[in-house]
Design a protein around this motif. Structure first.
Motif, PDB file in Angstrom:
ATOM      1  N   TYR A 304      11.136   5.792  -2.106  1.00  4.71           N
ATOM      2  CA  TYR A 304      10.928   4.491  -2.743  1.00  4.71           C
ATOM      3  C   TYR A 304       9.469   4.041  -2.590  1.00  4.71           C
ATOM      4  CZ  TYR A 304      11.202  -0.446  -3.830  1.00  4.71           C
ATOM      5  OH  TYR A 304      10.978  -1.673  -4.394  1.00  4.71           O
ATOM      6  N   TRP A 305       8.922   4.129  -1.380  1.00  5.36           N
ATOM      7  CA  TRP A 305       7.565   3.602  -1.140  1.00  5.36           C
ATOM      8  C   TRP A 305       6.510   4.419  -1.877  1.00  5.36           C
ATOM      9  CZ3 TRP A 305       9.707   3.853   4.352  1.00  5.36           C
ATOM     10  CH2 TRP A 305      10.535   2.750   4.575  1.00  5.36           C
ATOM     11  N   ARG A 306       6.680   5.727  -1.962  1.00  4.59           N
ATOM     12  CA  ARG A 306       5.741   6.540  -2.755  1.00  4.59           C
ATOM     13  C   ARG A 306       5.771   6.127  -4.213  1.00  4.59           C
ATOM     14  NH1 ARG A 306       7.479  10.831   0.446  1.00  4.59           N
ATOM     15  NH2 ARG A 306       9.073  11.337  -1.101  1.00  4.59           N
ATOM     16  N   ALA A 307       6.980   5.853  -4.716  1.00  2.00           N
ATOM     17  CA  ALA A 307       7.120   5.498  -6.132  1.00  2.00           C
ATOM     18  C   ALA A 307       6.455   4.174  -6.460  1.00  2.00           C
ATOM     19  CB  ALA A 307       8.600   5.460  -6.509  1.00  2.00           C
ATOM     20  N   HIS A 308       6.404   3.243  -5.496  1.00  2.73           N
ATOM     21  CA  HIS A 308       5.912   1.896  -5.800  1.00  2.73           C
ATOM     22  C   HIS A 308       4.582   1.557  -5.143  1.00  2.73           C
ATOM     23  CE1 HIS A 308       9.454   1.015  -8.107  1.00  2.73           C
ATOM     24  NE2 HIS A 308      10.167   1.593  -7.154  1.00  2.73           N
ATOM     25  N   LEU A 309       4.024   2.487  -4.394  1.00  2.00           N
ATOM     26  CA  LEU A 309       2.657   2.320  -3.914  1.00  2.00           C
ATOM     27  C   LEU A 309       1.667   2.084  -5.061  1.00  2.00           C
ATOM     28  CD1 LEU A 309       0.243   2.484  -1.959  1.00  2.00           C
ATOM     29  CD2 LEU A 309       0.474   4.982  -2.047  1.00  2.00           C
ATOM     30  N   PRO A 310       1.747   2.821  -6.179  1.00  2.00           N
ATOM     31  CA  PRO A 310       0.787   2.559  -7.266  1.00  2.00           C
ATOM     32  C   PRO A 310       0.784   1.114  -7.741  1.00  2.00           C
ATOM     33  CG  PRO A 310       1.944   4.612  -7.658  1.00  2.00           C
ATOM     34  CD  PRO A 310       2.640   3.953  -6.508  1.00  2.00           C
ATOM     35  N   GLU A 311       1.930   0.461  -7.679  1.00  2.00           N
ATOM     36  CA  GLU A 311       2.014  -0.920  -8.153  1.00  2.00           C
ATOM     37  C   GLU A 311       1.297  -1.887  -7.219  1.00  2.00           C
ATOM     38  OE1 GLU A 311       6.197  -1.245  -8.492  1.00  2.00           O
ATOM     39  OE2 GLU A 311       6.302   0.309 -10.035  1.00  2.00           O
ATOM     40  N   SER A 312       1.537  -1.750  -5.918  1.00  2.00           N
ATOM     41  CA  SER A 312       0.832  -2.646  -4.998  1.00  2.00           C
ATOM     42  C   SER A 312      -0.656  -2.350  -4.987  1.00  2.00           C
ATOM     43  CB  SER A 312       1.408  -2.526  -3.583  1.00  2.00           C
ATOM     44  OG  SER A 312       1.194  -1.245  -3.025  1.00  2.00           O
ATOM     45  N   ALA A 313      -1.043  -1.080  -5.088  1.00  2.00           N
ATOM     46  CA  ALA A 313      -2.465  -0.732  -5.104  1.00  2.00           C
ATOM     47  C   ALA A 313      -3.159  -1.324  -6.335  1.00  2.00           C
ATOM     48  CB  ALA A 313      -2.638   0.778  -5.075  1.00  2.00           C
ATOM     49  N   ALA A 314      -2.526  -1.198  -7.501  1.00  2.00           N
ATOM     50  CA  ALA A 314      -3.113  -1.754  -8.717  1.00  2.00           C
ATOM     51  C   ALA A 314      -3.161  -3.279  -8.652  1.00  2.00           C
ATOM     52  CB  ALA A 314      -2.314  -1.299  -9.940  1.00  2.00           C
ATOM     53  N   TRP A 315      -2.108  -3.887  -8.112  1.00  2.00           N
ATOM     54  CA  TRP A 315      -2.053  -5.341  -7.974  1.00  2.00           C
ATOM     55  C   TRP A 315      -3.165  -5.851  -7.060  1.00  2.00           C
ATOM     56  CZ3 TRP A 315      -1.094  -8.786  -3.941  1.00  2.00           C
ATOM     57  CH2 TRP A 315      -0.690 -10.079  -4.301  1.00  2.00           C
ATOM     58  N   LEU A 316      -3.322  -5.206  -5.899  1.00  2.69           N
ATOM     59  CA  LEU A 316      -4.403  -5.598  -4.988  1.00  2.69           C
ATOM     60  C   LEU A 316      -5.768  -5.390  -5.621  1.00  2.69           C
ATOM     61  CD1 LEU A 316      -3.179  -4.244  -1.522  1.00  2.69           C
ATOM     62  CD2 LEU A 316      -3.496  -6.648  -2.172  1.00  2.69           C
ATOM     63  N   ALA A 317      -5.958  -4.256  -6.298  1.00  4.96           N
ATOM     64  CA  ALA A 317      -7.243  -3.960  -6.902  1.00  4.96           C
ATOM     65  C   ALA A 317      -7.640  -5.022  -7.912  1.00  4.96           C
ATOM     66  CB  ALA A 317      -7.217  -2.586  -7.556  1.00  4.96           C
ATOM     67  N   ARG A 318      -6.687  -5.500  -8.695  1.00  3.30           N
ATOM     68  CA  ARG A 318      -7.014  -6.514  -9.684  1.00  3.30           C
ATOM     69  C   ARG A 318      -7.478  -7.818  -9.035  1.00  3.30           C
ATOM     70  NH1 ARG A 318      -2.241  -4.658 -12.039  1.00  3.30           N
ATOM     71  NH2 ARG A 318      -1.111  -6.545 -11.509  1.00  3.30           N
ATOM     72  N   ARG A 319      -7.063  -8.055  -7.803  1.00  2.00           N
ATOM     73  CA  ARG A 319      -7.416  -9.301  -7.148  1.00  2.00           C
ATOM     74  C   ARG A 319      -8.672  -9.205  -6.279  1.00  2.00           C
ATOM     75  NH1 ARG A 319      -2.802  -9.080  -9.015  1.00  2.00           N
ATOM     76  NH2 ARG A 319      -1.673 -10.948  -9.659  1.00  2.00           N
ATOM     77  N   ILE A 320      -8.844  -8.117  -5.590  1.00  4.00           N
ATOM     78  CA  ILE A 320      -9.986  -8.044  -4.659  1.00  4.00           C
ATOM     79  C   ILE A 320     -11.180  -7.261  -5.228  1.00  4.00           C
ATOM     80  CG2 ILE A 320      -8.424  -8.246  -2.709  1.00  4.00           C
ATOM     81  CD1 ILE A 320      -8.915  -5.294  -2.102  1.00  4.00           C
TER      82      ILE A 320
END
Length: 323
Positions: A304-320
């Motif tokens: 599960y975490w491997r599958a959804h790591l891209p989402e949190s990484a992209a979300w953080l990148a857009r903010r910071i």
């Protein structure tokens, strides 16, 4: 409860036909004044870090879970490949820092008298780490991350050393740590994401019904497998647990007028901590705090975490990493 439907926005990480440029992964050792020992930290440097020596980068901190280690996100979560793919797809590049959090719950413990017992007694969990670094005399894991590690990273690497360029994420215990550290240290982190987080510590979930524990005995009975760390970290009474509840920290931050971080969380529908994420999302809704929340098929595991790591990484990148 709002559930974010972001399949299009978060499907940034389609692997290109050519092999993406690769970043570098290295392990450093630092002295932590907060813990009173040396600790290891794994650092991912993005593909252009070595080539563009004048450039500075935002930093995302990724926290491991209970019984985990600083190498989990790279070895089991494929974090380096995910970040390389994000960059190859045109996404912003970030330094990613993965600290060794032991089973410390990323908080200052309610009991500071377990050091000798840890050093002399049997290993409480499946740890390969030497006792000299796993057993710490001063378990102040929040200051360790927010002060010691951030200062070390900013002095060692070419970072954008400001709140708006730092984000934090984590899984399970690390999801709890990401949210609580961002709320407790608003001067350090501007965004936080939780995967499958332990976000309602007092919550008891049994046979499909969830309620808060009425006593520490209920908590001890329900959390037997992790009580060796939860008990000293959160305390032997519900007052200590309430003080470390993410909703309590959120209310305290608002009361003192601190800037709130951007918040996001996701969880699998078959995750044993599903009720925790739902409860925290409901609390955010009731308090009028903007956030993103999503539930997906999946369990409390690395698939599960491997599958959804891209989402949190992209979300953080857009903010910071935004201009």
């Amino acid at each position: 409860m709002r559930r974010a439907r972001r399949a299009g926005a978060l499907a940034l990480l389609v692997l290109p036909a050519a092999l993406p440029a690769q970043g570098a992964v290295r392990t450093d050792t630092l002295w932590s004044q907060a813990l009173g020992t040396h600790k290891a930290v794994v650092v991912y440097l993005p593909p252009t870090y070595a080539r563009d020596t004048a450039r500075r980068f935002p930093v995302a901190y990724y926290l491991h879970g209970h019984w985990g280690a600083e190498t989990d996100w790279t070895r089991q979560g494929a974090l380096a490949a995910t970040m390389d793919s994000l960059a190859a797809a045109g996404g912003p590049e970030m330094i990613v820092v993965m600290p060794d959090g032991d089973d410390g719950w990323y908080t200052t413990w309610n009991s500071l008298g377990r050091y000798r017992a840890c050093m002399d007694g049997p290993s409480p969990g499946p740890h390969a780490e030497p006792r000299g670094s796993y057993c710490v005399p001063w378990p102040k894991y929040d200051d360790y991350v927010a002060r010691d590690i951030v200062a070390f990273v900013d002095s060692t690497y070419r970072t954008l050393a400001e709140r708006g360029r730092r984000g934090i994420a984590g899984l399970s215990m690390g999801g709890y740590g990401a949210i609580t550290l961002a709320l407790a240290y608003p001067d350090v982190f501007s965004a936080a994401w939780s995967h499958s987080g332990f976000l309602a510590p007092l919550l008891l979930d049994s046979a499909g019904t969830a309620r808060e524990a009425r006593s520490v005995e209920e908590l001890r009975d329900r959390r037997r497998g992790t009580w060796y760390s939860l008990g000293p970290a959160f305390g032997e009474d519900t007052i200590g647990w309430r003080a470390r509840d993410p909703v309590t920290l959120l209310r305290r931050a608002r009361a003192r007028g601190a800037p709130l971080p951007a918040l996001g969380l996701d969880v699998g529908r078959d995750d044993y901590l599903l009720a925790h994420s739902r409860a925290f999302a409901r609390a955010l809704d009731s308090l009028g705090v903007p956030h993103e929340y999503a539930e997906y098929p999946g369990r409390h595991d690395w698939a599960y975490w491997r599958a959804h790591l891209p989402e949190s990484a992209a979300w953080l990148a857009r903010r910071i990493a935004a201009p």
